[in-house]
Design a protein around this motif. Structure first.
Motif, PDB file in Angstrom:
ATOM      1  N   GLN A   8       3.069  -5.042   8.585  1.00 56.33           N
ATOM      2  CA  GLN A   8       2.004  -5.313   9.553  1.00 56.33           C
ATOM      3  C   GLN A   8       0.613  -5.295   8.937  1.00 56.33           C
ATOM      4  OE1 GLN A   8       2.955  -2.493  12.704  1.00 56.33           O
ATOM      5  NE2 GLN A   8       2.827  -4.177  14.166  1.00 56.33           N
ATOM      6  N   LEU A   9       0.524  -5.403   7.631  1.00 58.48           N
ATOM      7  CA  LEU A   9      -0.785  -5.269   6.972  1.00 58.48           C
ATOM      8  C   LEU A   9      -1.822  -6.260   7.506  1.00 58.48           C
ATOM      9  CD1 LEU A   9      -2.346  -3.757   4.771  1.00 58.48           C
ATOM     10  CD2 LEU A   9      -1.726  -5.574   3.199  1.00 58.48           C
ATOM     11  N   GLY A  10      -1.403  -7.506   7.689  1.00 59.14           N
ATOM     12  CA  GLY A  10      -2.337  -8.535   8.157  1.00 59.14           C
ATOM     13  C   GLY A  10      -2.992  -8.151   9.487  1.00 59.14           C
ATOM     14  N   PRO A  11      -2.180  -7.927  10.538  1.00 60.57           N
ATOM     15  CA  PRO A  11      -2.756  -7.505  11.823  1.00 60.57           C
ATOM     16  C   PRO A  11      -3.583  -6.228  11.692  1.00 60.57           C
ATOM     17  CG  PRO A  11      -0.434  -8.037  12.093  1.00 60.57           C
ATOM     18  CD  PRO A  11      -0.733  -8.167  10.635  1.00 60.57           C
ATOM     19  N   ARG A  12      -3.130  -5.313  10.859  1.00 52.90           N
ATOM     20  CA  ARG A  12      -3.822  -4.050  10.631  1.00 52.90           C
ATOM     21  C   ARG A  12      -5.225  -4.297  10.070  1.00 52.90           C
ATOM     22  NH1 ARG A  12      -1.657   1.136  10.036  1.00 52.90           N
ATOM     23  NH2 ARG A  12       0.367   0.500  10.799  1.00 52.90           N
ATOM     24  N   LEU A  13      -5.313  -5.157   9.053  1.00 51.64           N
ATOM     25  CA  LEU A  13      -6.605  -5.405   8.398  1.00 51.64           C
ATOM     26  C   LEU A  13      -7.536  -6.231   9.282  1.00 51.64           C
ATOM     27  CD1 LEU A  13      -5.616  -6.171   4.685  1.00 51.64           C
ATOM     28  CD2 LEU A  13      -6.520  -4.061   5.646  1.00 51.64           C
ATOM     29  N   ARG A  14      -6.953  -7.032  10.164  1.00 52.40           N
ATOM     30  CA  ARG A  14      -7.807  -7.834  11.042  1.00 52.40           C
ATOM     31  C   ARG A  14      -8.141  -7.094  12.328  1.00 52.40           C
ATOM     32  NH1 ARG A  14      -4.333 -11.759   8.827  1.00 52.40           N
ATOM     33  NH2 ARG A  14      -2.846 -11.457  10.498  1.00 52.40           N
ATOM     34  N   GLY A  15      -7.663  -5.851  12.430  1.00 48.68           N
ATOM     35  CA  GLY A  15      -7.958  -5.039  13.606  1.00 48.68           C
ATOM     36  C   GLY A  15      -7.294  -5.555  14.868  1.00 48.68           C
ATOM     37  N   LEU A  54       0.862  -1.183   0.000  1.00 49.11           N
ATOM     38  CA  LEU A  54       0.000   0.000   0.000  1.00 49.11           C
ATOM     39  C   LEU A  54       0.898   1.233   0.000  1.00 49.11           C
ATOM     40  CD1 LEU A  54      -2.766  -1.053   2.563  1.00 49.11           C
ATOM     41  CD2 LEU A  54      -2.584  -1.523   0.126  1.00 49.11           C
ATOM     42  N   PRO A  55       0.777   2.073  -1.028  1.00 47.50           N
ATOM     43  CA  PRO A  55       1.744   3.178  -1.187  1.00 47.50           C
ATOM     44  C   PRO A  55       1.679   4.213  -0.073  1.00 47.50           C
ATOM     45  CG  PRO A  55       0.031   3.283  -2.872  1.00 47.50           C
ATOM     46  CD  PRO A  55      -0.161   1.989  -2.148  1.00 47.50           C
ATOM     47  N   TRP A  56       0.589   4.229   0.697  1.00 47.78           N
ATOM     48  CA  TRP A  56       0.486   5.234   1.758  1.00 47.78           C
ATOM     49  C   TRP A  56       0.997   4.712   3.096  1.00 47.78           C
ATOM     50  CZ3 TRP A  56      -3.508   3.222  -1.059  1.00 47.78           C
ATOM     51  CH2 TRP A  56      -4.340   2.304  -0.416  1.00 47.78           C
ATOM     52  N   LEU A  57       1.462   3.455   3.128  1.00 43.41           N
ATOM     53  CA  LEU A  57       2.016   2.922   4.374  1.00 43.41           C
ATOM     54  C   LEU A  57       3.524   2.752   4.232  1.00 43.41           C
ATOM     55  CD1 LEU A  57      -0.525   0.085   5.335  1.00 43.41           C
ATOM     56  CD2 LEU A  57      -0.535   2.478   6.021  1.00 43.41           C
ATOM     57  N   THR A  58       4.247   2.934   5.346  1.00 50.06           N
ATOM     58  CA  THR A  58       5.695   2.732   5.317  1.00 50.06           C
ATOM     59  C   THR A  58       5.989   1.234   5.231  1.00 50.06           C
ATOM     60  OG1 THR A  58       5.819   2.513   7.701  1.00 50.06           O
ATOM     61  CG2 THR A  58       6.034   4.735   6.820  1.00 50.06           C
ATOM     62  N   ALA A  59       7.275   0.916   5.027  1.00 47.41           N
ATOM     63  CA  ALA A  59       7.671  -0.491   4.932  1.00 47.41           C
ATOM     64  C   ALA A  59       7.198  -1.245   6.178  1.00 47.41           C
ATOM     65  CB  ALA A  59       9.189  -0.591   4.794  1.00 47.41           C
TER      66      ALA A  59
END
Lengths: 266, 250
Positions: B95-102, B85-90
């Protein structure tokens, strides 16, 4: 500060130079040709009126500003919600999209008298007018952005067990933001038209009203002063919205180059 | 980590439009090994991977783990497009998975730092994807895949857009970091498949597509000039092209 770098003189923005030259030419033209004041007032006369009538102008500017901002905010919110609904349901798209496109062939200005009839002489009809004029560009741009979310991102999110709501809020909407932003920029530049046209058709306050009144009384200098206020208002609003959008789009590789009005030369 | 399960495809059929891609395709991917599915572009490799990932529903058949569970609950997915996702840092992308699962992001912070270290991106933790090179972006994607801690990792040509040297480095890094998991790599590059795989599965041109499996004898990963690669490359090449019998491995 600037003086600590001896070889770099602070530059005057180019547009200030051209503006000064333009005003100078105007002043000279009026002074030398003797055009009657009520046809074309000189810039200095306009400035004098601006200073003398600053309270009246300020009041009407504030009214118009409120109408534009209220129309802009509600139009954008409505437009974004509509685009989300359209992109989430194929049936809705089939039913509504053709209708929306056809409705766009209707000149909004023709509706102004009707809106005054329905929503009265107050601010309501002007806000609705502004909403009508900006709604479609926002819907179209946002819908377009939502439709083109990269499948890689969506696949990934699905394998991570993200809910459709999370996917919308955390992936599809942010990914649609660049496209949405261009819709909002267009909306910002046309919203003043909606408000002012609304005021022309029927109102008791606002810059459009003031201009109409001044025009009727041959107070052309007041009319120009009101025009100047409208110009400044639209410019400030656009700059503000543009800055906000640029900030929200910090992650775009060339976010600053999308700004059309960059007057602050470094 | 517990022993990763294997994957069983049981008589999977898929038709896209009028084109029958797979008909009663059965395949067993043994646990804890690196499998490569090799075939020409457009032959159905990605469709196969998407079916296993649960992203594409087959018309018929089922994909389960050895233990009988639906495979899609065990998988992490890594595609050719890194999907950052271009708006998130490396760091945030990892951490995308934990982020999307809240989930609570604090819980995985230490692990993310460790992963950044392992893929060599610690100095770039707070950089946006736009400033990272293709290889670095795929390393972020690899770390993101690892953070998911799934037993099965599905990869859809993740290295194909990289230059040869970067690709080689990333292949070795991936192999090291994914040891112990069941990996399925889809690729059109026979060299890549021969370098990394324990078992090769080659898709044969034709409609519907058939698949032939071929275990490799020597331990993976193999250097590019390894004897087994040199020996197998011509026949694998020939098979991908026209579909003759694969050589039997002794």
């Amino acid at each position: 500060m600037a003086s600590s770098i001896p070889h770099r003189r602070p530059r005057v923005p180019a547009f200030l130079v051209s503006l000064t030259l333009f005003l100078l030419a105007w002043q000279l033209l009026v002074t030398l040709s003797g055009i009657p004041h009520f046809l074309l007032p000189a810039p200095l006369a306009i400035l004098k009126t601006l200073v003398n009538q600053i309270q009246t102008l300020g009041l009407h500017t504030a009214i118009t500003a409120f109408e534009i901002i209220a129309g802009l905010v509600s139009g954008c919110v409505l437009g974004i919600i509509s685009a989300v609904l359209l992109s989430s349901s194929r049936r809705l798209r089939r039913w509504l999209l053709p209708l929306m496109v056809i409705s766009q062939s209707l000149p909004v200005f023709a509706l102004a008298p009707l809106l005054t009839l329905w929503f009265g002489y107050g601010m309501g009809s002007k806000v609705v007018m502004a909403i009508l004029i900006i709604y479609f560009p926002v819907v179209a741009a946002t819908f377009d952005g939502l439709r083109h979310t990269s499948t890689a991102m969506l696949d990934l999110a699905r394998t991570m067990n993200a809910s459709p709501r999370t996917i919308l809020l955390q992936i599809r909407l942010p990914a649609a933001l660049p496209s949405m932003a261009s819709g909002i920029r267009v909306a910002t530049s046309v919203a003043p038209i909606g408000a002012v046209v609304g005021e022309w058709v029927g109102s008791s306050q606002g810059l459009g009203y003031l201009m109409l009144q001044a025009n009727g009384r041959m107070q052309t200098d007041l009319m120009f002063a009101a025009l100047l206020c409208l110009c400044l208002l639209a410019f400030l609003l656009y700059t503000l919205v543009n800055r906000l959008l640029d900030r929200a789009l910090f992650w775009l590789p060339d976010s600053s180059s999308t700004a059309t009005f960059h007057t602050d030369a470094h | 980590m517990n022993q990763a399960p294997g994957i069983k495809l049981d008589k999977v059929s898929l038709t896209l439009g009028k084109h029958s891609v797979f008909q009663d395709l059965s395949l067993h991917l043994q646990a804890g090994q690196w499998h490569s599915v090799l075939g020409r572009s457009g032959i159905g490799k990605s469709s196969l991977l998407r079916i296993i990932a649960g992203l594409q529903k087959p018309d018929k058949g089922a994909v389960r783990t050895d233990t009988g569970e639906p495979a899609s609950t065990h998988i992490a997915y890594m595609a050719q497009d890194d999907g950052l996702l271009p708006w998130l840092t490396a760091r945030q992308n990892i951490q995308l998975g934990p982020r999307l699962r809240g989930e609570n992001l604090q819980e995985s912070t230490a692990q993310v730092s460790e992963l950044l270290e392992r893929v060599g991106l610690t100095p770039w933790a707070d950089a946006l994807p736009a400033v990272l090179s293709g290889g670095m972006r795929q390393r972020v994607a690899l770390a993101r895949t690892l953070l998911e801690e799934r037993d099965i990792v599905l990869m859809d040509e993740p290295f194909s857009r990289l230059d040869a040297i970067t690709r080689d480095e990333l292949q070795s890094l991936s192999f090291d970091l994914l040891t112990g998991r069941t990996v399925l790599l889809v690729t059109h590059d026979p060299m890549e498949a021969l370098r990394l795989s324990h078992v090769l599965h080659v898709l044969e041109p034709g409609s519907p597509t058939r698949i032939q499996s071929m275990p490799l004898a020597t331990p993976a990963p193999r250097p590019v000039d390894h004897d087994e690669i040199t020996a197998q490359l011509p026949s694998v090449w020939q098979f991908m092209k026209s579909g003759s019998d694969l050589p039997v491995v002794v």
